[in-house]
Design a protein around this motif. Sequence first.
Motif, PDB file in Angstrom:
ATOM      1  N   GLU A  27       0.831  -1.206   0.000  1.00  0.00           N
ATOM      2  CA  GLU A  27       0.000   0.000   0.000  1.00  0.00           C
ATOM      3  C   GLU A  27       0.868   1.260   0.000  1.00  0.00           C
ATOM      4  OE1 GLU A  27      -0.542  -2.587   2.215  1.00  0.00           O
ATOM      5  OE2 GLU A  27      -2.183  -3.423   1.033  1.00  0.00           O
ATOM      6  N   LYS A  28       1.904   1.277   0.838  1.00  0.00           N
ATOM      7  CA  LYS A  28       2.802   2.445   0.905  1.00  0.00           C
ATOM      8  C   LYS A  28       3.570   2.598  -0.404  1.00  0.00           C
ATOM      9  CE  LYS A  28       2.141   3.824   5.185  1.00  0.00           C
ATOM     10  NZ  LYS A  28       1.477   5.084   5.461  1.00  0.00           N
ATOM     11  N   LEU A  29       3.972   1.480  -0.999  1.00  0.00           N
ATOM     12  CA  LEU A  29       4.683   1.534  -2.277  1.00  0.00           C
ATOM     13  C   LEU A  29       3.774   2.106  -3.365  1.00  0.00           C
ATOM     14  CD1 LEU A  29       7.261   0.887  -3.889  1.00  0.00           C
ATOM     15  CD2 LEU A  29       6.313  -1.395  -4.290  1.00  0.00           C
ATOM     16  N   LEU A  30       2.521   1.677  -3.393  1.00  0.00           N
ATOM     17  CA  LEU A  30       1.590   2.170  -4.407  1.00  0.00           C
ATOM     18  C   LEU A  30       1.298   3.656  -4.249  1.00  0.00           C
ATOM     19  CD1 LEU A  30      -0.913  -0.817  -4.652  1.00  0.00           C
ATOM     20  CD2 LEU A  30       0.806  -0.104  -6.336  1.00  0.00           C
ATOM     21  N   GLN A  31       1.453   4.176  -3.046  1.00  0.00           N
ATOM     22  CA  GLN A  31       1.263   5.604  -2.840  1.00  0.00           C
ATOM     23  C   GLN A  31       2.401   6.396  -3.484  1.00  0.00           C
ATOM     24  OE1 GLN A  31       0.308   6.473   1.199  1.00  0.00           O
ATOM     25  NE2 GLN A  31       0.059   8.647   0.840  1.00  0.00           N
ATOM     26  N   LYS A  32       3.567   5.773  -3.578  1.00  0.00           N
ATOM     27  CA  LYS A  32       4.723   6.452  -4.163  1.00  0.00           C
ATOM     28  C   LYS A  32       4.873   6.184  -5.653  1.00  0.00           C
ATOM     29  CE  LYS A  32       7.709   7.314  -0.269  1.00  0.00           C
ATOM     30  NZ  LYS A  32       9.109   7.495   0.037  1.00  0.00           N
ATOM     31  N   VAL A  33       4.585   4.978  -6.078  1.00  0.00           N
ATOM     32  CA  VAL A  33       4.769   4.601  -7.473  1.00  0.00           C
ATOM     33  C   VAL A  33       3.475   4.905  -8.213  1.00  0.00           C
ATOM     34  CG1 VAL A  33       5.349   2.743  -9.077  1.00  0.00           C
ATOM     35  CG2 VAL A  33       6.364   2.781  -6.799  1.00  0.00           C
ATOM     36  N   ASP A  34       3.399   6.112  -8.734  1.00  0.00           N
ATOM     37  CA  ASP A  34       2.197   6.523  -9.443  1.00  0.00           C
ATOM     38  C   ASP A  34       2.601   7.525 -10.510  1.00  0.00           C
ATOM     39  OD1 ASP A  34      -0.472   6.739 -10.164  1.00  0.00           O
ATOM     40  OD2 ASP A  34      -1.165   6.944  -8.097  1.00  0.00           O
ATOM     41  N   LYS A  35       1.642   7.888 -11.332  1.00  0.00           N
ATOM     42  CA  LYS A  35       1.965   8.729 -12.480  1.00  0.00           C
ATOM     43  C   LYS A  35       2.216  10.182 -12.088  1.00  0.00           C
ATOM     44  CE  LYS A  35      -2.615  10.014 -14.162  1.00  0.00           C
ATOM     45  NZ  LYS A  35      -3.458  10.005 -15.344  1.00  0.00           N
ATOM     46  N   ILE A  36       3.013  10.815 -12.910  1.00  0.00           N
ATOM     47  CA  ILE A  36       3.263  12.249 -12.850  1.00  0.00           C
ATOM     48  C   ILE A  36       2.482  12.833 -14.035  1.00  0.00           C
ATOM     49  CG2 ILE A  36       5.014  14.075 -12.930  1.00  0.00           C
ATOM     50  CD1 ILE A  36       5.579  12.050 -10.659  1.00  0.00           C
ATOM     51  N   PRO A  37       1.634  13.833 -13.810  1.00  0.00           N
ATOM     52  CA  PRO A  37       0.909  14.397 -14.954  1.00  0.00           C
ATOM     53  C   PRO A  37       1.873  14.914 -16.022  1.00  0.00           C
ATOM     54  CG  PRO A  37      -0.003  15.216 -12.886  1.00  0.00           C
ATOM     55  CD  PRO A  37       1.264  14.472 -12.547  1.00  0.00           C
ATOM     56  N   VAL A  38       1.583  14.577 -17.275  1.00  0.00           N
ATOM     57  CA  VAL A  38       2.420  14.997 -18.399  1.00  0.00           C
ATOM     58  C   VAL A  38       2.567  16.519 -18.407  1.00  0.00           C
ATOM     59  CG1 VAL A  38       2.582  15.071 -20.924  1.00  0.00           C
ATOM     60  CG2 VAL A  38       1.856  12.974 -19.778  1.00  0.00           C
ATOM     61  N   SER A  39       1.476  17.225 -18.125  1.00  0.00           N
ATOM     62  CA  SER A  39       1.519  18.689 -18.130  1.00  0.00           C
ATOM     63  C   SER A  39       2.540  19.219 -17.127  1.00  0.00           C
ATOM     64  CB  SER A  39       0.135  19.268 -17.822  1.00  0.00           C
ATOM     65  OG  SER A  39      -0.317  18.884 -16.528  1.00  0.00           O
ATOM     66  N   LEU A  40       2.586  18.612 -15.972  1.00  0.00           N
ATOM     67  CA  LEU A  40       3.508  19.037 -14.919  1.00  0.00           C
ATOM     68  C   LEU A  40       4.957  18.771 -15.338  1.00  0.00           C
ATOM     69  CD1 LEU A  40       3.655  20.116 -11.979  1.00  0.00           C
ATOM     70  CD2 LEU A  40       3.698  17.733 -11.259  1.00  0.00           C
ATOM     71  N   ALA A  41       5.217  17.577 -15.842  1.00  0.00           N
ATOM     72  CA  ALA A  41       6.580  17.224 -16.260  1.00  0.00           C
ATOM     73  C   ALA A  41       7.062  18.136 -17.393  1.00  0.00           C
ATOM     74  CB  ALA A  41       6.637  15.760 -16.702  1.00  0.00           C
ATOM     75  N   LEU A  42       6.193  18.391 -18.368  1.00  0.00           N
ATOM     76  CA  LEU A  42       6.589  19.257 -19.481  1.00  0.00           C
ATOM     77  C   LEU A  42       6.856  20.686 -19.021  1.00  0.00           C
ATOM     78  CD1 LEU A  42       4.194  18.021 -22.309  1.00  0.00           C
ATOM     79  CD2 LEU A  42       6.677  17.677 -22.156  1.00  0.00           C
ATOM     80  N   ALA A  43       6.001  21.205 -18.142  1.00  0.00           N
ATOM     81  CA  ALA A  43       6.196  22.570 -17.642  1.00  0.00           C
ATOM     82  C   ALA A  43       7.482  22.679 -16.834  1.00  0.00           C
ATOM     83  CB  ALA A  43       4.989  23.001 -16.803  1.00  0.00           C
ATOM     84  N   GLN A  44       7.733  21.698 -15.988  1.00  0.00           N
ATOM     85  CA  GLN A  44       8.968  21.740 -15.194  1.00  0.00           C
ATOM     86  C   GLN A  44      10.203  21.591 -16.085  1.00  0.00           C
ATOM     87  OE1 GLN A  44       7.635  19.065 -11.671  1.00  0.00           O
ATOM     88  NE2 GLN A  44       9.171  20.520 -10.919  1.00  0.00           N
TER      89      GLN A  44
END
Length: 182
Positions: A27-44
């Motif tokens: 459960e704790k691992l699944l809280q960390k291993v999740d998607k990053i929004p494409v919009s956020l990654a591109l903007a950063q």
Amino acid sequence: IDFISRSDAKWLLSKMKEYKLKEYSIEKLLQKVDKIPVSLALAQAAIESGWGTSRFAIEGNALFGQYVWGNDENGIVPIERKNNEVFSIRAFSSLRESVASYMLNLNSNHHYNEFRNNRFILKNTEQKISGIHLAEFLKNYSIEDNYPSKVIGIIKTNNLEDLDDMKIDKRIIAANILSDVI
């Protein structure tokens, strides 16, 4: 599932270590291993690499301005770094490696706990995982006071949230891999 194979258990344990879990649970691992929004990654990436034109992006595939400390051989020393400072900008052998490191950083570094907690809440209340919403929780990513606002501005100005729902066609990836092999 009552039992998993030894190799699966070893893989899970390695992921729990990689994602710096203090308490080992799926459960704790699944809280960390999740998607990053494409919009956020591109903007950063746009901000941190000067839209791909920075010396760090060109010389070291460094899209996200990640620091390394000390005399790390994988770092590029900023020209304007003061003599008493010991950081460099991490360099990568490929853009893919840069993106993977960025994702691991957001998904494991304690500075982004608030980001992950809010992403988890969005997902578990069946709300859209929004780059604009999650940018608010990246105050620690930069020393700039208005960093989240800057990220949100780039997302909005360039309509990047339109990309958050995109899916990668696995057939295209498979075809590209095969064409590289053949």
